[in-house]
Write an enzyme that holds these catalytic residues in place. Sequence first.
Site, mmCIF file in Angstrom:
data_model
loop_
_atom_site.group_PDB
_atom_site.id
_atom_site.type_symbol
_atom_site.label_atom_id
_atom_site.label_comp_id
_atom_site.label_asym_id
_atom_site.label_seq_id
_atom_site.Cartn_x
_atom_site.Cartn_y
_atom_site.Cartn_z
ATOM 1 N N LYS A 54 0.844 -1.206 0.000
ATOM 2 C CA LYS A 54 0.000 0.000 0.000
ATOM 3 C C LYS A 54 0.874 1.248 0.000
ATOM 4 O O LYS A 54 0.594 2.230 -0.696
ATOM 5 C CB LYS A 54 -0.945 -0.013 1.223
ATOM 6 C CG LYS A 54 -2.052 -1.066 1.115
ATOM 7 C CD LYS A 54 -2.852 -1.229 2.405
ATOM 8 C CE LYS A 54 -3.853 -2.389 2.256
ATOM 9 N NZ LYS A 54 -4.638 -2.638 3.471
ATOM 10 N N GLN A 98 -4.606 -1.959 9.757
ATOM 11 C CA GLN A 98 -4.501 -3.234 9.051
ATOM 12 C C GLN A 98 -5.048 -4.358 9.924
ATOM 13 O O GLN A 98 -4.722 -4.467 11.104
ATOM 14 C CB GLN A 98 -3.033 -3.493 8.671
ATOM 15 C CG GLN A 98 -2.829 -4.707 7.783
ATOM 16 C CD GLN A 98 -3.482 -4.586 6.402
ATOM 17 O OE1 GLN A 98 -3.648 -3.490 5.878
ATOM 18 N NE2 GLN A 98 -3.872 -5.711 5.829
ATOM 19 N N ASP A 121 -11.120 2.569 4.368
ATOM 20 C CA ASP A 121 -11.529 1.167 4.198
ATOM 21 C C ASP A 121 -13.055 1.057 4.101
ATOM 22 O O ASP A 121 -13.569 0.021 3.694
ATOM 23 C CB ASP A 121 -11.071 0.328 5.403
ATOM 24 C CG ASP A 121 -9.729 -0.367 5.180
ATOM 25 O OD1 ASP A 121 -9.435 -0.737 4.028
ATOM 26 O OD2 ASP A 121 -8.988 -0.535 6.178
HETATM 27 N N1 GUN Z 1 -6.876 -7.150 6.009
HETATM 28 C C1 GUN Z 1 -7.310 -7.890 4.950
HETATM 29 N N2 GUN Z 1 -7.969 -7.095 4.075
HETATM 30 C C2 GUN Z 1 -7.952 -5.851 4.589
HETATM 31 C C3 GUN Z 1 -8.467 -4.591 4.138
HETATM 32 O O1 GUN Z 1 -9.094 -4.474 3.077
HETATM 33 N N3 GUN Z 1 -8.238 -3.540 4.956
HETATM 34 C C4 GUN Z 1 -7.574 -3.657 6.125
HETATM 35 N N4 GUN Z 1 -7.415 -2.558 6.860
HETATM 36 N N5 GUN Z 1 -7.085 -4.797 6.581
HETATM 37 C C5 GUN Z 1 -7.279 -5.885 5.815
#
Ligand code: GUN
Length: 295
Positions: A54, A98, A121
């Site tokens: 990211k 995350q 998100d």
């Molecule tokens: N862990 C797995 N997928 C995601 C996501 O889309 N966002 C976040 N913050 N954590 C994750």
Amino acid sequence: MTARILDGKGIAMTIRQEVAQRVSAFREKFGTSPKLVAVLVGQDPASQVYVRNKEIACQKAGIDSQVLKLDASTTTACLLETLDRLNQDPSVHGILVQLPLPDHLDSRLVLDRIDPSKDVDAFSPENVGLMTQGRPRFLPCTPHGVLQLLDRSGFEICGKHVVVVGRSDIVGKPLVNMCLQKSGPSGPSNANATVTCCHSQTLNLPAITRLADVLLVAIGKPNFITAQMVKPGAVVIDVGINRLGDRLVGDVDFESVCQVASAITPVPGGVGPLTIAMLLDNTLRAAESFHHRAS
Ligand code: GUN
């Protein structure tokens, strides 16, 4: 029949270039860059890779990014304090925590603390509610990526039978909701589906998945969906990413389903890259709406 293989990686690159151009225009207009902060608690290896990816994608798009790494033993109070500080910082436009968090932390409490206007998100109750009512602030990244992938590959879902397998808060439930809306991210053609949702308690699952014109699978079980469960000519989107030995495989048995589907996403290189592309899009949107509110 041998299915057309849908190029998620290529589509994600196109979206990332589009975002980079919009970021450029944003910087010219406001003299500052959009900024994303990712909070990573602990040492989970997969999460470390996701967060790093990211960060790199942000840099390439001209978005400022910062990763806040907190020790695995961080308390809920400390994490909430960190989020309060980020919520109040006007230079931070997007915040994500995350997942998964270490077991001793209450994920719901933590995610609920993120200011909904920075919740890129789209996990907060406010943003889920807005999306469900058809007036989204942000669309959740992976489901949005699935709809972009379908649209940009030339597949309309309007009026079609979409079967979603999986009911997670992150993918299955929002996909059901988005496919049901009267208008989607690209207008009415990638919305207005007839939607069925299946899950671990569904009786006679193959009979239902075989009804799908478009089959969207997000259950986290390697190679679970086999050719017998797919209608000939269906479009199959595999959201799963599972480690099997030293290989990554999806929830769909790619080799057999390729023989009956008309189109299918590979793993890796299918939906995965779209998730990051849509995160960049949300971060830019967060920054744009912050500056519109401020002006
Ligand atoms: N862990 C797995 N997928 C995601 C996501 O889309 N966002 C976040 N913050 N954590 C994750």
